[in-house]
Write a protein that holds these residues in place. Sequence first.
Motif, PDB file in Angstrom:
ATOM      1  N   SER A  41      -3.526  -4.411  -0.184  1.00 44.00           N
ATOM      2  CA  SER A  41      -3.796  -4.480  -1.398  1.00 44.00           C
ATOM      3  C   SER A  41      -1.732  -3.562  -1.296  1.00 44.00           C
ATOM      4  N   VAL A  42      -1.230  -4.247  -2.818  1.00 39.60           N
ATOM      5  CA  VAL A  42      -0.113  -4.219  -3.235  1.00 39.60           C
ATOM      6  C   VAL A  42      -0.099  -3.656  -4.581  1.00 39.60           C
ATOM      7  N   THR A  43       0.858  -2.408  -4.624  1.00 37.11           N
ATOM      8  CA  THR A  43       1.279  -2.080  -5.908  1.00 37.11           C
ATOM      9  C   THR A  43       2.587  -2.401  -5.997  1.00 37.11           C
ATOM     10  N   PRO A  44       3.138  -3.032  -7.308  1.00 41.68           N
ATOM     11  CA  PRO A  44       3.890  -3.889  -7.561  1.00 41.68           C
ATOM     12  C   PRO A  44       4.988  -3.121  -7.708  1.00 41.68           C
ATOM     13  N   PHE A  45       6.149  -4.215  -7.959  1.00 43.27           N
ATOM     14  CA  PHE A  45       7.707  -3.401  -7.892  1.00 43.27           C
ATOM     15  C   PHE A  45       7.319  -2.716  -9.170  1.00 43.27           C
ATOM     16  N   HIS A  46       7.830  -2.076  -9.089  1.00 37.97           N
ATOM     17  CA  HIS A  46       7.825  -1.153 -10.882  1.00 37.97           C
ATOM     18  C   HIS A  46       8.451   1.042 -10.716  1.00 37.97           C
ATOM     19  N   MET A  47       8.478   1.169 -11.542  1.00 33.48           N
ATOM     20  CA  MET A  47       9.601   2.697 -11.636  1.00 33.48           C
ATOM     21  C   MET A  47       8.604   4.368 -12.291  1.00 33.48           C
ATOM     22  N   ASP A  48       8.909   4.768 -12.204  1.00 38.20           N
ATOM     23  CA  ASP A  48       8.318   5.972 -13.110  1.00 38.20           C
ATOM     24  C   ASP A  48       8.872   6.352 -13.318  1.00 38.20           C
ATOM     25  N   PRO A  49       8.672   7.371 -14.656  1.00 40.58           N
ATOM     26  CA  PRO A  49       9.349   8.101 -15.355  1.00 40.58           C
ATOM     27  C   PRO A  49       9.650   9.879 -14.512  1.00 40.58           C
ATOM     28  N   GLU A  50       8.828  10.298 -14.265  1.00 44.33           N
ATOM     29  CA  GLU A  50       8.518  11.297 -13.159  1.00 44.33           C
ATOM     30  C   GLU A  50       9.049  11.831 -12.438  1.00 44.33           C
ATOM     31  N   HIS A  51      10.039  13.419 -11.706  1.00 44.85           N
ATOM     32  CA  HIS A  51      10.092  13.649 -10.207  1.00 44.85           C
ATOM     33  C   HIS A  51       8.890  13.375  -9.159  1.00 44.85           C
ATOM     34  N   ASN A  52       9.065  12.757  -8.421  1.00 48.13           N
ATOM     35  CA  ASN A  52       7.628  12.827  -7.517  1.00 48.13           C
ATOM     36  C   ASN A  52       7.468  13.123  -6.597  1.00 48.13           C
ATOM     37  N   ILE A  53       6.493  12.975  -5.712  1.00 47.96           N
ATOM     38  CA  ILE A  53       6.346  12.854  -4.366  1.00 47.96           C
ATOM     39  C   ILE A  53       4.964  12.877  -4.020  1.00 47.96           C
ATOM     40  N   LEU A  54       4.920  11.664  -3.253  1.00 48.69           N
ATOM     41  CA  LEU A  54       3.370  10.764  -2.974  1.00 48.69           C
ATOM     42  C   LEU A  54       3.288  10.840  -1.302  1.00 48.69           C
ATOM     43  N   LEU A  55       1.735  11.872  -1.541  1.00 42.42           N
ATOM     44  CA  LEU A  55       1.380  12.478   0.050  1.00 42.42           C
ATOM     45  C   LEU A  55       0.657  11.214   0.024  1.00 42.42           C
ATOM     46  N   GLN A  56       0.579  11.330   1.451  1.00 43.19           N
ATOM     47  CA  GLN A  56      -0.669   9.774   2.530  1.00 43.19           C
ATOM     48  C   GLN A  56      -1.480  10.992   2.736  1.00 43.19           C
ATOM     49  N   ILE A  57      -2.912  10.625   2.217  1.00 42.21           N
ATOM     50  CA  ILE A  57      -3.720  11.704   2.550  1.00 42.21           C
ATOM     51  C   ILE A  57      -4.924  10.427   4.094  1.00 42.21           C
ATOM     52  N   ARG A  58      -4.830   9.396   3.704  1.00 41.28           N
ATOM     53  CA  ARG A  58      -5.688   8.870   4.274  1.00 41.28           C
ATOM     54  C   ARG A  58      -5.206   7.701   4.699  1.00 41.28           C
ATOM     55  N   GLY A  59      -5.643   6.157   5.776  1.00 43.45           N
ATOM     56  CA  GLY A  59      -4.845   5.473   6.019  1.00 43.45           C
ATOM     57  C   GLY A  59      -3.578   5.372   5.618  1.00 43.45           C
ATOM     58  N   SER A  60      -2.732   3.999   5.604  1.00 47.10           N
ATOM     59  CA  SER A  60      -1.370   3.938   5.870  1.00 47.10           C
ATOM     60  C   SER A  60      -0.970   2.951   4.815  1.00 47.10           C
ATOM     61  N   LYS A  61       0.324   3.212   4.325  1.00 46.44           N
ATOM     62  CA  LYS A  61       1.022   2.547   4.129  1.00 46.44           C
ATOM     63  C   LYS A  61       2.420   1.865   3.203  1.00 46.44           C
ATOM     64  N   THR A  62       3.019   0.758   3.458  1.00 47.91           N
ATOM     65  CA  THR A  62       4.241   0.992   3.547  1.00 47.91           C
ATOM     66  C   THR A  62       5.131   1.081   2.195  1.00 47.91           C
ATOM     67  N   MET A  63       6.156   2.023   1.593  1.00 51.99           N
ATOM     68  CA  MET A  63       6.571   1.931   0.779  1.00 51.99           C
ATOM     69  C   MET A  63       8.108   1.408   0.128  1.00 51.99           C
ATOM     70  N   THR A  64       8.303   0.891  -0.901  1.00 53.91           N
ATOM     71  CA  THR A  64       9.941   0.417  -0.497  1.00 53.91           C
ATOM     72  C   THR A  64      10.259   1.140  -1.601  1.00 53.91           C
ATOM     73  N   VAL A  65      11.729   1.852  -1.363  1.00 56.54           N
ATOM     74  CA  VAL A  65      12.351   2.559  -2.368  1.00 56.54           C
ATOM     75  C   VAL A  65      13.621   1.728  -2.344  1.00 56.54           C
TER      76      VAL A  65
END
Length: 292
Positions: free
Chosen positions: A148-172
């Motif tokens: 799956s792909v989460t498209p190019f976007h932005m968020d208004p918050e300070h954020n920490i993303l914690l990976q729980i299961r599986g893998s993903k590549t986040m490009t920042v």
Amino acid sequence: MTAQGSITPGKETMARIFPDSARVAFTAAYPDRAAALVHDLAGHPLLEPAALADLAERMPAGSVEYNLGALPLGVRPDETPSNGLTLGETIRTIETNGSWAVLKNVERDAAYGALLDQALAELEPLVARWTGPMLHREAFIFLSSPGSVTPFHMDPEHNILLQIRGSKTMTVFPARDEELVPPCKSEDFHKGGHRNLEWRDAFMARGVPLLLEPGDAIHVPVKAPHFVRNGPDVSISLSITWRSERSVAEGELHSFNALLRRWKMPVGKITPQPEKQRARRFVYRLMRKLGA
């Protein structure tokens, strides 16, 4: 990795979610730079698929978003395809249905609220020295089918993303790059516009990819553009977020510029520390109070 940070509602745990190494890395990066971190929540029982399906089915419909996950990096919000399933079906068959789902504001559930409180309590002293108290604290859980792909976007918050299961590549990508996020897009975003951004292939060279596996995490600065590609297995991620006087001030100043632009008046520059632009914020608040 075992879930040493497990919480039973109403009981405290001495184990920490973020080890010392993560706290050091976070302190060095916050608030303006992305940073790779680690955590100890992988395998937590509240974050297993069955528990999340039960949580999703008792959440308000407005607190859930889900759709097909095979998307391009740039996609218009109104062109995001539905997967034709119910929410419970989506989560219970996430391994094979090619979907993406997010459970929003899970902190409203007591058990998940306790989990968020513990995680943020460990970081709050580090945050306070730079951006003041943590405001509007929220948690989101993301479930993604393989590929799956989460498209190019932005968020208004300070954020920490914690990976729980599986893998993903986040490009920042860097925050405050006006070619990536033009001022007019920021102004529309802070008026309630969609988070998705226009994608151009030329942007790719500015991004930094980070592979996230269970036990990994990433700090994403406010409005730092990013996209996510899921790995070959089901992915579950927990996002813990907060606002600050700085993030609130940035929103106010972009909203003020939107008013000025609408009236064909010169707009103001927003500095890296917008919370210190008190005069402009005062004028904006006064105008808002007067109904402008």
